[in-house]
Each structure stands twice: as C-alpha cells, then as structure tokens.
Write an enzyme that holds these catalytic residues in place. Structure first.
Site, short mmCIF file in Angstrom:
data_model
loop_
_atom_site.label_atom_id
_atom_site.label_comp_id
_atom_site.label_asym_id
_atom_site.label_seq_id
_atom_site.Cartn_x
_atom_site.Cartn_y
_atom_site.Cartn_z
N ASP A 264 -9.13 -1.05 1.62
CA ASP A 264 -8.17 -1.60 0.67
C ASP A 264 -8.87 -2.63 -0.20
O ASP A 264 -9.97 -3.11 0.15
CB ASP A 264 -6.97 -2.23 1.40
CG ASP A 264 -7.36 -3.40 2.27
OD1 ASP A 264 -8.36 -3.28 3.03
OD2 ASP A 264 -6.68 -4.45 2.23
N GLU B 254 -6.87 -5.17 5.23
CA GLU B 254 -7.71 -6.35 5.43
C GLU B 254 -7.46 -7.41 4.38
O GLU B 254 -7.45 -8.61 4.68
CB GLU B 254 -9.19 -5.94 5.42
CG GLU B 254 -10.14 -7.02 5.93
CD GLU B 254 -10.58 -8.01 4.84
OE1 GLU B 254 -11.09 -9.10 5.20
OE2 GLU B 254 -10.40 -7.70 3.64
#
Length: 548
Positions: free
Chosen positions: A167, A242
């Site tokens: 991400d 994250e």
C-alpha cells in the site's frame, strides 16, 4: 593458465573420447565452460589413455571458478533489468492508497496481484481475512487481506520470512509532482553504457515499498530461471495497510504464531533506507507516543475587540503548555522522562564513529544553517538513540492568509515524543499528563484542559551480533564491495517490533533505498541502480543465510 593444464598429450578438458565417422578420436570438450574464446580441444593428437580423479576434480574446480552459481544469478538479473522495471511500472499503476476508502478496491487488487506473483513462482498463497474497518461516517468496508505465502518446505533448510507492504501514501500530480505519480517514469539517466543505465524511477511506491517487494520476488525468479535450487525455504508476509497503522496485522501475528510462524528461523524487512550512498543494515527504530492537548475557554469563537482583555484565552494557555515541554537546546523538560533510557556504552558509541555522514550535506538537504549538536556522533545519537519531542501543530486556530481578529473558543495542540529502549508508552503517558496538569494548575486558569495519548508504540532494537546480521554483511560485501554500515532509524516502524516480540525470531532490516528517495513526498523515486543491485543483494542474502 590453459597451457599449464596439458601434459603427456592428455587433454584435461576431455569428459569422454568419441569416435568420429573417419575412425579418428575426437574430444567432447568442456573447455568452453572455462574460456569462450577456445572452441576446439587443445589436444587432438592422441586419445587420452586415462582421466584420473584428480584431473576430473581439477576440471570441475575450473568450471565452478569460471562461473559460480551466484554470479550466474547476478548476470541473469542484469540481463533482465528492463523486465523488472516494466513489472514495477505495472505495480505502480495500481493506486493502492490504504488511507483512501475510495481506493480500497485497488488495495485489494494489489494484494491479489502479489498473491498471483508468488503462485507463479511455485509458492502457495493464503489471502488471509483480517476483518473490517469502520469509517467515521459509520460505513463498514473490508480491510485488505494479508498475503501469507510459502515456497519450499525442506526440513533441512533454513526458513526465512520476508515482510513487505504494497500500500502507498496518497499522491496527486497537482500536489507538486513532476510526473504522474502512478505512471512509473525513468529520468535523470547519467550512465549511457550499452549494458548499464542508471536512472531514477519516479512513482508512488517505487521505494516505499513496492520496489523492494518486487526485488525479492525477482531474486527468487532468477534462481529458478537458471534451474538453481533455492538454498532456503521462504515465507512471505505482505500487507496492504502499513501506511494506515497495519490494522488487523497484530491480531493476525498472534493467531498464526503457533502455525505459520512456528518454523521461521529469521525475518527480514526491506522497508527503510540507507543513511548515505553506502549500503546499510538497520538494527533499531524509535517508538512513538502521539499526544493532543485540548484547551477550551468559551462555547464560541470571540471577537478580540469585544472580548480581548476580559477572558482567559485558550490559545494563551495552550502556547504556555507547549512551551513548557522542551527548551531551546532540544532538552525535554518533563521530569523523569529519560530515567528508563538504556545508558550508552563506549562499545556502542564506537559504532557511530564509523558511520559515513556529512553534517554539511545534511544541513544543506534540510535547508538550515545550524543544528542542535555539533558533531556527527551527537547528531546521529540524538536522531536515533535518545528520545526527542516535536510540536506538530495547533488545530482550531486561525491559520489562513490575511488577518482575522478572532479568539478561538477551543484549540488543540499536537506533539509527539520518540521513544528509545527501554521506554514504555504507558509510563511515559502518565509522566506527561502529570507534568502538564501541574503546569496548567500553576497558571491558575479557569479554562478546561485535557491531555490524551492518541497512539503509542515501543522502540525496536536487534542484536547486531546475530547470525542474520553476519549474513547481511557478507551479502552487502559481495554485491557492493564495501563493508555494511550499521544504522538505526529515527522514525517508527511498528511491524519490526511486532514481529520480533510476537514470534521471538531474529528480525533484521535490509534496505535498498537511498536517503534522497523522498518517500511519502512528491517525486518519490528509486534509482535503477539500487533496484537492480538490491535484487542482487537479496539473492546474495538468500545464499548467505542458508549457510547457518
């Protein structure tokens, strides 16, 4: 060298002797394994009478010396670097912004792409459900699944767990990017040799962390393409949240600790950067406690012409509270805050003396003329090894252009403290609240004040004498020809401590990014050189860690 290998008309490069159609003896020669310029057997006059075991061993030695397996992997990586850049371009094109609910489908698609990539390498994959997320609006959306992958299950091999995330932080061209952040663009090419090009690969996620994740998978693919057996078993932990607090990951680690993680020997993370242009191993990060202070003086904003001088202003109280936290030298004024800091030993300080770090370049990069500390060692120690306090902003105050004569009814100050071993977030929170309540009481203000801890995480530190760090050092030396720097990170990467604390396994950070990669900022980039040599580094690490 070849001439030294012939004696008594015996060909040392002959695996077998064959009869050709004329009845003459001809050598089926392996000399081309050693020297491509030699195309015929140096000995064609007489069929060798014997091939001793010693000669056979010498031949094998020459062949291995000529092209060691890892060198073949490195060559394959060099030859396929354009393919690797194309793969990264495809991944960058997926706008996997975890903090943006409208992009959640993109994040989920990104996780599926990662899973399919591992499957093509022959691995097994579980897209693990970690629950849902409730938005401020009350809407419920699914969290992206965590990819848990396995490749190899030989009980006689070391098992390595690889963590990464795919991400990214939000990015828009209008935010100041020079190129489309989701269209990987290579520019700043400086080396124009036909077989070597060093440019910068611009795109959101190129350095943090899609590039490093792909580099691991490409390193594995290189071994397989050459039909070389992977020297270790591998397990993959790739997540898609994250950048938004790794929601759901801690619970997953605990749930899978006795199963998926039980036979992992080492865990390696590539989600950080070097300190300079010199490759590094990261063995520690600071923790973080983020606080808010809220002060309220009225139930509505007030006109300073009508009410100024008649009320205890919330902003005045807040400024006084923030000013009481740290002095002009950076020293934190909260009593007892450093009581749990692990004392610095002489042996540890020596590590900082060897680190390559240019103070003038550092000042130039951040645009300042003077730092809080004068020496390289002191700057690095206060950046990594000692706690620090930073004031981040004030919410509710007027901050727009022009003049506005308002007394804000409520203001919220935001500050954080970076923690180091062995500081505890809960203990620190109590110290902060006790101190600020005392400062506020001493002011005699009738306003309402409250302090809250928004989030807290502990520091992480590993043992640099661990076998995994030895393997990392050797891998860096093999690829880059230099000794690895041992560094810490001043920031916070909670997953490092979570993995180490939950699994009780050795954790190491093996970065391939440069300090100027601008992660989280405009024009994030990863140099082609770091991307390709980083792939070699991961291959070398796999080979080196297998020796333990």
């Amino acid at each position: 060298m070849l001439a030294q290998c012939f004696s008594s008309n015996v060909c040392l490069f002959n695996w077998r002797a064959d009869e050709d159609k004329t009845g003459r003896t001809a050598c089926s020669c392996a000399v081309t394994l050693i020297c491509d310029s030699v195309r015929t057997c140096p000995c064609e006059t007489e069929r060798p009478t014997h091939l001793t075991f010693a000669i056979f061993s010498l031949l094998l030695h020459f062949a291995m010396q000529a092209s060691p397996p890892l060198d073949q992997v490195f060559q394959y990586i060099d030859e396929h670097q354009d393919d690797y850049v194309q793969h990264l371009k495809e991944w960058i094109g997926i706008q996997s912004e975890s903090s943006n609910p409208t992009k959640r489908d993109d994040v989920i698609r990104m996780m599926q792409v990662v899973g399919e990539t591992i499957k093509r390498l022959g691995g097994t994959v579980e897209l693990t459900d970690v629950g849902n997320e409730e938005l401020p609006s009350g809407k419920i959306i699914p969290l992206p699944p965590v990819v848990l992958g396995k490749l190899g299950k030989d009980p006689n091999k070391t098992t390595v767990g690889i963590y990464g995330h795919v991400d990214v932080q939000p990015a828009r061209f209008e935010d100041g990017w020079s190129t489309d952040p989701y269209l990987l663009t290579e520019k700043d090419v400086t080396a124009l040799l036909s077989e070597s090009r060093e440019g910068n690969l611009y795109g959101r996620g190129s350095s943090d962390d899609k590039g490093p994740v792909l580099a691991w998978l490409h390193a594995i693919e290189a071994f397989q393409a050459l039909k070389q057996e992977l020297p270790v078993n591998l397990k993959f932990i790739f997540e898609g949240m994250e950048e938004s607090g790794s929601k759901g990951l801690d619970e997953l680690l605990k749930a899978k600790n006795e199963t998926f993680f039980s036979n992992i020997d080492y865990i390696v993370i590539s989600d950080s950067a070097w300190l300079s242009k010199k490759p590094a191993l990261t063995y520690g990060t600071r923790g973080l406690c983020y606080f808010i202070i809220e002060v309220q003086c009225a139930n509505q904003d007030l006109h300073s012409g009508l009410y100024g001088g008649t009320v205890h202003e919330a902003m005045t109280d807040l400024i006084a509270l923030l000013d009481s936290l740290v002095n002009s030298t950076g020293y934190i004024l909260i009593p007892g805050i450093d009581s749990d800091v692990v004392p610095l030993t002489n042996e540890e300080r020596v590590l900082y003396e060897a680190i390559e770090f240019n103070l003038e370049a550092f000042k130039h990069t951040i645009g300042t003329t003077e730092l809080l500390h004068k020496t390289k060692e002191d700057v690095l120690l206060h950046r990594w090894r000692f706690p620090s306090l930073s004031i981040h902003g004030i919410e509710g105050a007027f901050s727009g252009p022009g003049a506005k004569t308002v007394i804000p009814a409520k203001v919220t100050g935001k500050f954080s403290i970076r923690l180091v071993p062995n500081m505890d977030p809960d203990k620190l929170s109590n110290q902060v609240m006790t101190y600020l309540n005392g400062v506020f009481a001493a002011r005699g203000s009738p306003n309402q004040m409250q302090v809250a801890l928004e989030s807290g995480s502990k520091a992480w530190v590993a043992h640099v004498t661990d076998k995994q760090y030895d393997a990392g050092r050797r891998a860096i030396s093999k690829v880059f020809g230099v000794e690895a720097e041992l560094i810490r990170e001043g920031g916070t990467i909670p997953v490092a401590r979570s993995l180490q604390h939950t699994t009780q396994k050795s954790v190491m950070m093996l970065p391939i990014g440069s300090p100027d990669d601008r992660i989280h900022s405009q024009d994030e980039k990863l140099s082609r050189d770091n991307y390709i040599n980083g792939t070699k580094l991961f291959a070398a690490y796999i080979a080196e860690i297998s020796q333990h």
